[in-house]
Design a protein around this motif. Structure first.
Motif, PDB file in Angstrom:
ATOM      1  N   TRP A 171       0.852  -1.190   0.000  1.00  0.00           N
ATOM      2  CA  TRP A 171       0.000   0.000   0.000  1.00  0.00           C
ATOM      3  C   TRP A 171       0.887   1.239   0.000  1.00  0.00           C
ATOM      4  N   THR A 172       0.931   1.926  -1.118  1.00  0.00           N
ATOM      5  CA  THR A 172       1.794   3.097  -1.236  1.00  0.00           C
ATOM      6  C   THR A 172       0.982   4.299  -1.711  1.00  0.00           C
ATOM      7  N   ARG A 173       1.391   5.474  -1.229  1.00  0.00           N
ATOM      8  CA  ARG A 173       0.806   6.741  -1.658  1.00  0.00           C
ATOM      9  C   ARG A 173       1.931   7.642  -2.141  1.00  0.00           C
ATOM     10  N   SER A 174       1.601   8.505  -3.084  1.00  0.00           N
ATOM     11  CA  SER A 174       2.596   9.443  -3.596  1.00  0.00           C
ATOM     12  C   SER A 174       1.910  10.762  -3.920  1.00  0.00           C
ATOM     13  N   GLY A 175       2.352  11.817  -3.236  1.00  0.00           N
ATOM     14  CA  GLY A 175       1.789  13.128  -3.507  1.00  0.00           C
ATOM     15  C   GLY A 175       0.300  13.229  -3.290  1.00  0.00           C
ATOM     16  N   GLY A 176      -0.204  12.528  -2.276  1.00  0.00           N
ATOM     17  CA  GLY A 176      -1.631  12.568  -1.998  1.00  0.00           C
ATOM     18  C   GLY A 176      -2.462  11.676  -2.889  1.00  0.00           C
ATOM     19  N   LEU A 177      -1.810  10.815  -3.692  1.00  0.00           N
ATOM     20  CA  LEU A 177      -2.511   9.963  -4.637  1.00  0.00           C
ATOM     21  C   LEU A 177      -2.212   8.490  -4.356  1.00  0.00           C
ATOM     22  N   MET A 178      -3.181   7.628  -4.705  1.00  0.00           N
ATOM     23  CA  MET A 178      -2.953   6.189  -4.731  1.00  0.00           C
ATOM     24  C   MET A 178      -3.343   5.674  -6.101  1.00  0.00           C
ATOM     25  N   ALA A 179      -2.614   4.692  -6.581  1.00  0.00           N
ATOM     26  CA  ALA A 179      -2.891   4.098  -7.884  1.00  0.00           C
ATOM     27  C   ALA A 179      -3.158   2.608  -7.719  1.00  0.00           C
ATOM     28  N   ALA A 180      -3.929   2.055  -8.646  1.00  0.00           N
ATOM     29  CA  ALA A 180      -4.182   0.620  -8.656  1.00  0.00           C
ATOM     30  C   ALA A 180      -2.899  -0.132  -8.975  1.00  0.00           C
ATOM     31  N   PRO A 181      -2.706  -1.305  -8.385  1.00  0.00           N
ATOM     32  CA  PRO A 181      -1.511  -2.092  -8.701  1.00  0.00           C
ATOM     33  C   PRO A 181      -1.509  -2.533 -10.170  1.00  0.00           C
ATOM     34  N   ASP A 182      -0.324  -2.792 -10.693  1.00  0.00           N
ATOM     35  CA  ASP A 182      -0.187  -3.274 -12.065  1.00  0.00           C
ATOM     36  C   ASP A 182      -0.160  -4.797 -12.155  1.00  0.00           C
ATOM     37  N   ARG A 183      -0.297  -5.473 -11.023  1.00  0.00           N
ATOM     38  CA  ARG A 183      -0.352  -6.937 -11.032  1.00  0.00           C
ATOM     39  C   ARG A 183      -1.603  -7.423 -11.758  1.00  0.00           C
ATOM     40  N   PRO A 184      -1.558  -8.596 -12.348  1.00  0.00           N
ATOM     41  CA  PRO A 184      -2.775  -9.141 -12.958  1.00  0.00           C
ATOM     42  C   PRO A 184      -3.899  -9.285 -11.936  1.00  0.00           C
ATOM     43  N   GLY A 185      -5.124  -9.040 -12.377  1.00  0.00           N
ATOM     44  CA  GLY A 185      -6.271  -9.109 -11.492  1.00  0.00           C
ATOM     45  C   GLY A 185      -6.385  -7.851 -10.661  1.00  0.00           C
ATOM     46  N   LEU A 186      -6.939  -7.992  -9.469  1.00  0.00           N
ATOM     47  CA  LEU A 186      -7.071  -6.849  -8.569  1.00  0.00           C
ATOM     48  C   LEU A 186      -5.777  -6.516  -7.856  1.00  0.00           C
ATOM     49  N   GLY A 187      -4.897  -7.502  -7.705  1.00  0.00           N
ATOM     50  CA  GLY A 187      -3.587  -7.219  -7.125  1.00  0.00           C
ATOM     51  C   GLY A 187      -3.409  -7.675  -5.695  1.00  0.00           C
ATOM     52  N   ALA A 188      -4.027  -8.813  -5.329  1.00  0.00           N
ATOM     53  CA  ALA A 188      -3.888  -9.282  -3.953  1.00  0.00           C
ATOM     54  C   ALA A 188      -4.124 -10.782  -3.871  1.00  0.00           C
ATOM     55  N   GLU A 189      -3.413 -11.400  -2.937  1.00  0.00           N
ATOM     56  CA  GLU A 189      -3.682 -12.776  -2.514  1.00  0.00           C
ATOM     57  C   GLU A 189      -3.726 -12.786  -0.990  1.00  0.00           C
ATOM     58  N   LEU A 190      -4.497 -13.684  -0.435  1.00  0.00           N
ATOM     59  CA  LEU A 190      -4.536 -13.814   1.017  1.00  0.00           C
ATOM     60  C   LEU A 190      -3.171 -14.247   1.544  1.00  0.00           C
ATOM     61  N   THR A 191      -2.776 -13.694   2.673  1.00  0.00           N
ATOM     62  CA  THR A 191      -1.466 -14.012   3.244  1.00  0.00           C
ATOM     63  C   THR A 191      -1.515 -15.328   4.013  1.00  0.00           C
TER      64      THR A 191
END
Length: 396
Positions: free
Chosen positions: A359-379
């Protein structure tokens, strides 16, 4: 490709016990991950009893199941549990499609706007204890977290959030009065106390930070108007859900009189409910939760309506990590989305234990991950927790 199993997971003793994750398994080994929030046992029962017979055996890349799932729900009166369960399935289907295509979901939605490097994020002022609540807008606090500081050190909190790059902060300084009187009245002293919180924020940061007010849909229209008139001088960005949005006429009445722009409402589901608000001209900001409104498929339709009515959209998240990711992908593909809600405490302390997203923010903005799909797997941490409730329905 065929869906071979549907799995629901929840953690009653975990950091966010109201989250239900849904995993769609396929015969090609690709899985899709979705989620929704509130009443996890009820949602799981609906998924396995009503949704599994429709989805098992379907081709997730070709078969459209949303209309079938919605129609069978609507013919049984419908309701929040049904729509939240459909939302979780839809999010998982989009995740699965993205993984199968090797593309992030926003690319499947039409691609990101090259002129934007992300969506503006504001901080909803609550801490990690808020995630453990099962009551709307009544989460707890733990020591001097953001919820405690919003009431006791709002100026210092505002300065900190500004320095961290957030574009705004959302607080609810009038909620205690609403709960005391059932939202039917508010005394002058309580108005003054709530107004003082807003004043201290504005004094501390000037115009450097937007201020959003949350009402948690607890007020009748007249006391809501009294509150909003009291804070008009502080340039409030919006007043969110001060009255329930299920009655567009009441919301329009308030909107026509309020000196503060109105926002509503993640509490709604489906394009038909949002259409009524928009056609009534009852709101200036539309709030949308992909894990409640019907998923990404339905959110796309709602955002198209929003754009057609010239209303600004904001993606809601006070719930779970997959919902936040869905909001970021929708924001990337839809220019009408101007804001994404986050809780910085969830980003640092709750979501990392659940999914493997950075989870990263830059300059007050967040962007969607570039990973395939939504960008998450359960840990592994989440999956290894004692007390994890897992239920699976399989294709015969």
């Amino acid at each position: 490709m065929k869906i071979t199993a549907i799995e629901t997971l929840s953690q009653p003793e975990g950091p966010s016990p109201s989250v239900t994750f849904v995993l769609l398994h396929t015969d090609e080994g690709i899985t899709g991950l979705g989620e929704t929030y509130y009443t996890p046992q009820t949602v799981a029962a609906y998924v396995h009893e009503a949704i599994a017979p429709v989805v098992l055996g379907a081709d997730p890349l070709l078969d459209s199941v949303w209309d079938t799932l919605y129609a069978q729900s609507a013919r049984r009166v419908g309701g929040g549990t049904d729509m939240r369960a459909i939302s979780a399935i839809d999010l998982a289907l989009w995740d699965l499609k993205g993984k199968a295509a090797g593309l992030p979901v926003y690319a499947l939605l039409g691609g990101a706007d090259p002129s934007r490097s992300g969506v503006a994020v504001y901080n909803t002022c609550a801490g990690i204890a808020y995630a453990a609540s099962t009551h709307v807008g009544r989460g707890g606090q733990a020591g001097p977290d953001d919820l405690w500081r919003a009431a006791n050190d709002p100026g210092g909190l505002a300065q900190e959030l500004r320095d961290e790059g957030f574009v705004g902060m959302k607080v609810w300084p009038f909620d205690a009065a609403a709960q005391r009187y059932g939202g039917m009245r508010i005394s002058s002293a309580e108005v003054k106390a709530g107004r003082s919180v807003v004043e201290r924020i504005r004094d501390a940061v000037g115009d450097d930070l937007e201020i959003m007010l949350e009402g948690h849909a607890q007020w009748d229209a007249s006391p809501a108007l009294k509150i909003l008139e009291s804070v008009a001088e502080f340039d409030i960005q919006w007043a969110e859900d001060f009255v329930l949005a299920h009655d567009p006429a009441t919301l329009r009445w308030l909107s026509e009189r309020s000196p503060v722009p109105l926002a509503a409402s993640e509490y709604l589901g489906g394009r038909w409910q949002y259409r009524q608000l928009l056609e009534q001209g009852a709101i200036q900001y539309l709030h949308l939760d992909p894990s409640w409104c019907g998923g990404i498929s339905e959110a796309q339709k709602i955002l198209a309506l929003t754009s057609a009515h010239g209303v600004v959209a904001s993606m809601h998240d006070c719930t779970g990590p997959i919902n936040l990711l869905a909001g970021l992908h929708l924001a990337a593909a839809n220019q009408t989305v101007a804001y994404q809600e986050v809780l910085r405490s969830y980003l640092s302390d709750v979501y990392p234990s659940m999914v493997d997203t950075e989870w990263t923010r830059s300059g007050g903005l967040m962007a969607a991950p570039d990973r395939p799909g939504l960008g998450a797997e359960l840990t592994e941490q989440y999956l290894a927790q004692p007390g994890l409730v897992r239920q699976v329905s399989r294709r015969d």
